[in-house]
Write a protein that holds these residues in place. Sequence first.
Motif, PDB file in Angstrom:
ATOM      1  N   MET A   1       0.825  -1.212   0.000  1.00  0.00           N
ATOM      2  CA  MET A   1       0.000   0.000   0.000  1.00  0.00           C
ATOM      3  C   MET A   1       0.858   1.261   0.000  1.00  0.00           C
ATOM      4  O   MET A   1       0.594   2.228  -0.678  1.00  0.00           O
ATOM      5  CB  MET A   1      -0.907  -0.022   1.226  1.00  0.00           C
ATOM      6  CG  MET A   1      -1.979   1.037   1.149  1.00  0.00           C
ATOM      7  SD  MET A   1      -3.242   0.799   2.385  1.00  0.00           S
ATOM      8  CE  MET A   1      -4.080  -0.630   1.759  1.00  0.00           C
ATOM      9  N   ILE A   2       1.943   1.182   0.801  1.00  0.00           N
ATOM     10  CA  ILE A   2       2.841   2.346   0.868  1.00  0.00           C
ATOM     11  C   ILE A   2       3.489   2.572  -0.489  1.00  0.00           C
ATOM     12  O   ILE A   2       3.593   3.686  -0.971  1.00  0.00           O
ATOM     13  CB  ILE A   2       3.905   2.122   1.965  1.00  0.00           C
ATOM     14  CG1 ILE A   2       3.201   2.102   3.325  1.00  0.00           C
ATOM     15  CG2 ILE A   2       4.956   3.216   1.943  1.00  0.00           C
ATOM     16  CD1 ILE A   2       4.061   1.612   4.436  1.00  0.00           C
ATOM     17  N   ARG A   3       3.907   1.433  -1.109  1.00  0.00           N
ATOM     18  CA  ARG A   3       4.537   1.556  -2.415  1.00  0.00           C
ATOM     19  C   ARG A   3       3.550   2.130  -3.431  1.00  0.00           C
ATOM     20  O   ARG A   3       3.907   2.978  -4.250  1.00  0.00           O
ATOM     21  CB  ARG A   3       5.035   0.181  -2.868  1.00  0.00           C
ATOM     22  CG  ARG A   3       5.749   0.222  -4.193  1.00  0.00           C
ATOM     23  CD  ARG A   3       6.452  -1.067  -4.494  1.00  0.00           C
ATOM     24  NE  ARG A   3       7.567  -1.298  -3.589  1.00  0.00           N
ATOM     25  CZ  ARG A   3       8.327  -2.392  -3.634  1.00  0.00           C
ATOM     26  NH1 ARG A   3       8.088  -3.324  -4.518  1.00  0.00           N
ATOM     27  NH2 ARG A   3       9.325  -2.554  -2.802  1.00  0.00           N
ATOM     28  N   THR A   5       1.164   4.107  -2.820  1.00  0.00           N
ATOM     29  CA  THR A   5       1.048   5.543  -2.549  1.00  0.00           C
ATOM     30  C   THR A   5       2.190   6.291  -3.208  1.00  0.00           C
ATOM     31  O   THR A   5       1.987   7.306  -3.880  1.00  0.00           O
ATOM     32  CB  THR A   5       1.114   5.807  -1.024  1.00  0.00           C
ATOM     33  OG1 THR A   5       0.309   4.873  -0.361  1.00  0.00           O
ATOM     34  CG2 THR A   5       0.673   7.214  -0.695  1.00  0.00           C
ATOM     35  N   LEU A   6       3.402   5.769  -2.999  1.00  0.00           N
ATOM     36  CA  LEU A   6       4.576   6.469  -3.517  1.00  0.00           C
ATOM     37  C   LEU A   6       4.555   6.550  -5.033  1.00  0.00           C
ATOM     38  O   LEU A   6       4.785   7.607  -5.618  1.00  0.00           O
ATOM     39  CB  LEU A   6       5.846   5.739  -3.055  1.00  0.00           C
ATOM     40  CG  LEU A   6       6.165   5.875  -1.571  1.00  0.00           C
ATOM     41  CD1 LEU A   6       7.335   4.986  -1.193  1.00  0.00           C
ATOM     42  CD2 LEU A   6       6.486   7.330  -1.252  1.00  0.00           C
ATOM     43  N   SER A   8       1.983   6.314  -7.049  1.00  0.00           N
ATOM     44  CA  SER A   8       0.897   7.181  -7.521  1.00  0.00           C
ATOM     45  C   SER A   8       1.281   8.644  -7.431  1.00  0.00           C
ATOM     46  O   SER A   8       1.113   9.410  -8.370  1.00  0.00           O
ATOM     47  CB  SER A   8      -0.349   6.947  -6.679  1.00  0.00           C
ATOM     48  OG  SER A   8      -0.651   5.610  -6.625  1.00  0.00           O
ATOM     49  N   LEU A   9       1.802   9.027  -6.285  1.00  0.00           N
ATOM     50  CA  LEU A   9       2.138  10.429  -6.090  1.00  0.00           C
ATOM     51  C   LEU A   9       3.335  10.839  -6.937  1.00  0.00           C
ATOM     52  O   LEU A   9       3.419  11.977  -7.397  1.00  0.00           O
ATOM     53  CB  LEU A   9       2.408  10.705  -4.608  1.00  0.00           C
ATOM     54  CG  LEU A   9       1.205  11.142  -3.781  1.00  0.00           C
ATOM     55  CD1 LEU A   9       0.716  12.496  -4.236  1.00  0.00           C
ATOM     56  CD2 LEU A   9       0.069  10.155  -3.838  1.00  0.00           C
ATOM     57  N   VAL A  11       3.994   9.636  -9.901  1.00  0.00           N
ATOM     58  CA  VAL A  11       3.444   9.843 -11.243  1.00  0.00           C
ATOM     59  C   VAL A  11       2.821  11.235 -11.317  1.00  0.00           C
ATOM     60  O   VAL A  11       3.005  11.990 -12.267  1.00  0.00           O
ATOM     61  CB  VAL A  11       2.390   8.763 -11.576  1.00  0.00           C
ATOM     62  CG1 VAL A  11       1.599   9.137 -12.819  1.00  0.00           C
ATOM     63  CG2 VAL A  11       3.063   7.431 -11.775  1.00  0.00           C
ATOM     64  N   LEU A  12       2.120  11.575 -10.251  1.00  0.00           N
ATOM     65  CA  LEU A  12       1.440  12.872 -10.210  1.00  0.00           C
ATOM     66  C   LEU A  12       2.442  14.013 -10.255  1.00  0.00           C
ATOM     67  O   LEU A  12       2.290  14.976 -10.995  1.00  0.00           O
ATOM     68  CB  LEU A  12       0.626  12.936  -8.918  1.00  0.00           C
ATOM     69  CG  LEU A  12      -0.495  13.942  -8.875  1.00  0.00           C
ATOM     70  CD1 LEU A  12      -1.531  13.581  -9.899  1.00  0.00           C
ATOM     71  CD2 LEU A  12      -1.116  13.945  -7.491  1.00  0.00           C
ATOM     72  N   LEU A  13       3.489  13.876  -9.445  1.00  0.00           N
ATOM     73  CA  LEU A  13       4.460  14.965  -9.339  1.00  0.00           C
ATOM     74  C   LEU A  13       5.289  15.135 -10.606  1.00  0.00           C
ATOM     75  O   LEU A  13       5.782  16.217 -10.887  1.00  0.00           O
ATOM     76  CB  LEU A  13       5.380  14.719  -8.139  1.00  0.00           C
ATOM     77  CG  LEU A  13       4.742  14.957  -6.782  1.00  0.00           C
ATOM     78  CD1 LEU A  13       5.605  14.397  -5.665  1.00  0.00           C
ATOM     79  CD2 LEU A  13       4.521  16.439  -6.554  1.00  0.00           C
ATOM     80  N   ALA A  15       4.160  14.706 -13.598  1.00  0.00           N
ATOM     81  CA  ALA A  15       3.292  14.947 -14.755  1.00  0.00           C
ATOM     82  C   ALA A  15       3.784  16.184 -15.499  1.00  0.00           C
ATOM     83  O   ALA A  15       3.457  17.298 -15.127  1.00  0.00           O
ATOM     84  CB  ALA A  15       1.857  15.136 -14.313  1.00  0.00           C
ATOM     85  N   CYS A  17       4.317  19.019 -18.216  1.00  0.00           N
ATOM     86  CA  CYS A  17       3.458  19.715 -19.169  1.00  0.00           C
ATOM     87  C   CYS A  17       4.270  20.047 -20.416  1.00  0.00           C
ATOM     88  O   CYS A  17       5.423  20.449 -20.314  1.00  0.00           O
ATOM     89  CB  CYS A  17       2.937  21.009 -18.567  1.00  0.00           C
ATOM     90  SG  CYS A  17       1.690  20.717 -17.341  1.00  0.00           S
ATOM     91  N   ALA A  70      -5.197  34.819  -6.789  1.00  0.00           N
ATOM     92  CA  ALA A  70      -4.380  33.797  -6.124  1.00  0.00           C
ATOM     93  C   ALA A  70      -3.168  33.404  -6.966  1.00  0.00           C
ATOM     94  O   ALA A  70      -2.130  33.010  -6.433  1.00  0.00           O
ATOM     95  CB  ALA A  70      -5.233  32.563  -5.826  1.00  0.00           C
ATOM     96  N   GLU A  71      -3.300  33.527  -8.294  1.00  0.00           N
ATOM     97  CA  GLU A  71      -2.194  33.151  -9.183  1.00  0.00           C
ATOM     98  C   GLU A  71      -1.245  34.309  -9.470  1.00  0.00           C
ATOM     99  O   GLU A  71      -0.321  34.162 -10.279  1.00  0.00           O
ATOM    100  CB  GLU A  71      -2.759  32.633 -10.522  1.00  0.00           C
ATOM    101  CG  GLU A  71      -3.458  31.287 -10.435  1.00  0.00           C
ATOM    102  CD  GLU A  71      -4.081  30.856 -11.750  1.00  0.00           C
ATOM    103  OE1 GLU A  71      -4.516  29.704 -11.847  1.00  0.00           O
ATOM    104  OE2 GLU A  71      -4.136  31.695 -12.691  1.00  0.00           O
ATOM    105  N   ASN A  74       2.460  33.877  -9.913  1.00  0.00           N
ATOM    106  CA  ASN A  74       2.900  32.955 -10.967  1.00  0.00           C
ATOM    107  C   ASN A  74       1.731  32.788 -11.950  1.00  0.00           C
ATOM    108  O   ASN A  74       1.084  31.749 -11.997  1.00  0.00           O
ATOM    109  CB  ASN A  74       3.285  31.598 -10.344  1.00  0.00           C
ATOM    110  CG  ASN A  74       3.884  30.662 -11.371  1.00  0.00           C
ATOM    111  OD1 ASN A  74       4.374  31.096 -12.412  1.00  0.00           O
ATOM    112  ND2 ASN A  74       3.825  29.376 -11.092  1.00  0.00           N
TER     113      ASN A  74
END
Lengths: 335, 550
Positions: A1-3, A5-6, A8-9, A11-13, A15, A17, A70-71, A74
């Motif tokens: 589960m920990i793996r 999580t790691l 998944s996150l 992949v997200l980080l 991503a 552009c 808010a942006e 940046n």
Amino acid sequence: MIRATLISLLVLLTAACIADRDAVVVYSSVDQVFSEPILTRFEEVSGIEVRAVYDVEAAKTTGLVTRLIAERDNPQADVFWNGEFAQTVRLAEEGVLASYRPANAEAVPPAYRDPDGAWTGFGGRGRVLLVNTDLVADAAMPRSIHDLADPARPGDRIGIAYPLFGTTATHAAALYAHWGPEAARDYFASLAESGVRVVDGNSVVRDMVVDGRLDVGLTDTDDACTAVENGAPVRIVIPDQGRGEIGTLIIPNTVALIAGGPNPDPGKRLIDFLLSEAVAAAMIESGWSHVVLGSSETTPACLEGVAIRGMDVPLADVVAHMEAARTDMTEIFVR
Amino acid sequence: MTECPIWDRPHPAADGRPGPLPVLLYGLTVLGPVLALIAGLLLGDGPPPATWPELVLPTGRRLALWLRSIGLATSVAVCGLTVGTLVALRLRRHTRWAGWPWLFAMLAALPPMTHALAWSWVLARTNLFLRGAGMQALPTSGWLIAGWVQFTWLVPLAVAVSLVAVDAVPTDLLEAAHLLHGSVHPLMRVLLPLAGPLLLAGGGVLFLLSLLDYGIPSIFQVNVLALDVFADFSVHGQADRALLVSVPLLAATVGAITLSQGRLRDAAMAPPVHGRKAVTTERWPRWLVALSTGAVAIVMPAVLGPIVSLAAQVGSWQQLSAVLDGGRGEIVYSFGVSLAAALLSLPLAAIAAQRIVGGTPLGRAWWLAVTLPMALPGPLVGIGLIRLWNSPVIAFTSVYGSRWMPVLAALARYVPLGALVMTAALRRTDPSLIDAARVLQASRRRRLVLVHLPMLAPGLLAAGAVVFCLTLGELSATLLVAAPGHPTLSMRIYNYLHYGASDTVAGLTLAMTALVLTLGAITVLVQTLWARLTDIDPQPGVPVSGDSAR
């Protein structure tokens, strides 16, 4: 589960552009159904890809303004196309907008342009009364916004949107600027006392008049014209057009370049395009705009032959009264 | 028996607690936006501290709004739970189909605005008929109608929670009570007390959802504090100020969730099973039969009303087909976002749930870490996300502005709810199996794969389904962070709402309903297959978690 999580996150980080090339990012508070065809046309004629974010009425036009503020450190957007002016002026005050003076903005009256070039107005809408003709006889047609507070009319058959948000809030501020705060506050207090229906938005006002749940509603020309074009039993009344009367509030669209946006040059080309005569005509034909600020020979179908006389009140004065008016409106209507 | 809160008593299922890195990921994803807002308040150009008490403490008009909001939310939660429990009892009496909770939970995913519009439509037509017949028209605004529409929005969730709660009561206890005491006694003295903690926990969630919603009340001209917070935000445009003004809402929701979820420790929970056998000795008095029939009669129109009204507004199949064709991009993207959020939420929710049931000294802090993000209004979560992911420290990742942002918005808002579902699921695992695994399986990984995951699978599925459905309807935070050029389905629906294209809105909302119902069907199917594969039918006398079973 920990793996999991790691991974998944991770992949997200990561991503990534793809760098924007020949693209422009526009935030638009104008209904997607009206603005998207115009932006698509810009893509066709310029070859520049448009990436748009559209506001929704549920956010009371504050969603994208909040996002732009808010942006600020940046910026992600290049252009802000607003369906009204008050929030654009606020963005200018917050330092979110860059100065840009489009060449074709000269046709726009100075009252509808920022003197420092932070924003330019174009194609306007008007505040109007929408009346259900099945329920209100010709003789009883309202002619003025004062008729909404007339004790002879049942308050629960009259509707306005919450005057805390959107164009109804701007209208309240305009009355504060024109009549003075005390008289305007008394007017809205009398509306509240008469039991006028305060609903969630101008489109809800329109729908309630169309359905016969209201006799009369105060709304915008775009909402009113939608009802007319759908064949509803309604009539549009431009209020206070008689001699000596105050006229109605005209709310211009505004367009502005975002300071520090990622694609300034395509942004400027989009602004030039939006201020063109072709777009003015397209906006009128689509039913979004009903008042020409620049030059256009196209007239709106739902208001054919009707000249709208605007309130004689500087936009800067309206904006200056926004906070006081909204604070009072909250006190009066959110109880 | 000494009273002790849930976080002080470790459950064997907390075995294999996560290390610091996963906890950090939970912090970044779920607490990050909240912390970014608090940091902005303390370090930014927000209101001076001298004005904070005035903004935080509701007085005069705001106090009245706060009390009324709590009154409305309490009424909706109490009515929802009462009707939900009666329906659950009725359904469980006649059928043991495991899919009921899922079916109802999925129906709760319809956005509140859909219910408001559908009931406005129904009321308008009903009144047209009544006036035509010379009768008194029904009220179209006010507390009663606002409460009813919020009830119709939340009652499917109430029924789902009640079904789970009723299901969690061990059948053998009920059988014994029926044999000894006849008809009503087992319900009042056994079933309700044992199901009570889960029902109360569900009531807390209903309260929270009702309290934070201003869309339905404002459509029916009812002013609530959530609207006042939004109005204040609109007037001043300061997120820091809005955060302070929303403190009374935060306090009410954190209090309600803590009070309601804290009672979970008393729950006697049987492991979730497929096709639990009915209580054969059950006999109901007539008044209870009448009450439950009445509850079913209330829920049917509440659930079907919006769907029927939407179908009527779409008009024809051709129209529906055209609408779906036009919105295909948004439908596919929203499905992807919801699926990604649901999958990513599972490990994060499990992290929080394990910490909560783990009885660590930081248990209270974890409880707060779960409830606080849940209580935050959506627009503030959106601003927190911008401050966090668009900050110079993290902006290099290019996550901000990408199509992942709606996923992160959903995680920030709904992982806590998934964590609560997981907490309940963890507490329903059989401690004896976990203890046995601990003795017999030295490898932590094998324990996880062979024991924990099979037992947690239904809970994981439940948490994922809840996150999926809520993500599909999310708007307020998504609107602030959606990537340019990539609107979600809910953004498109709300956009058309303003345009007055009721057929398009109805068609897209029906598509959303179809998506969640499809997911519901898949969930039920997977649950059924899983139960058969793992063969976890309960044995009489198997110990269950909870004090009464120990």
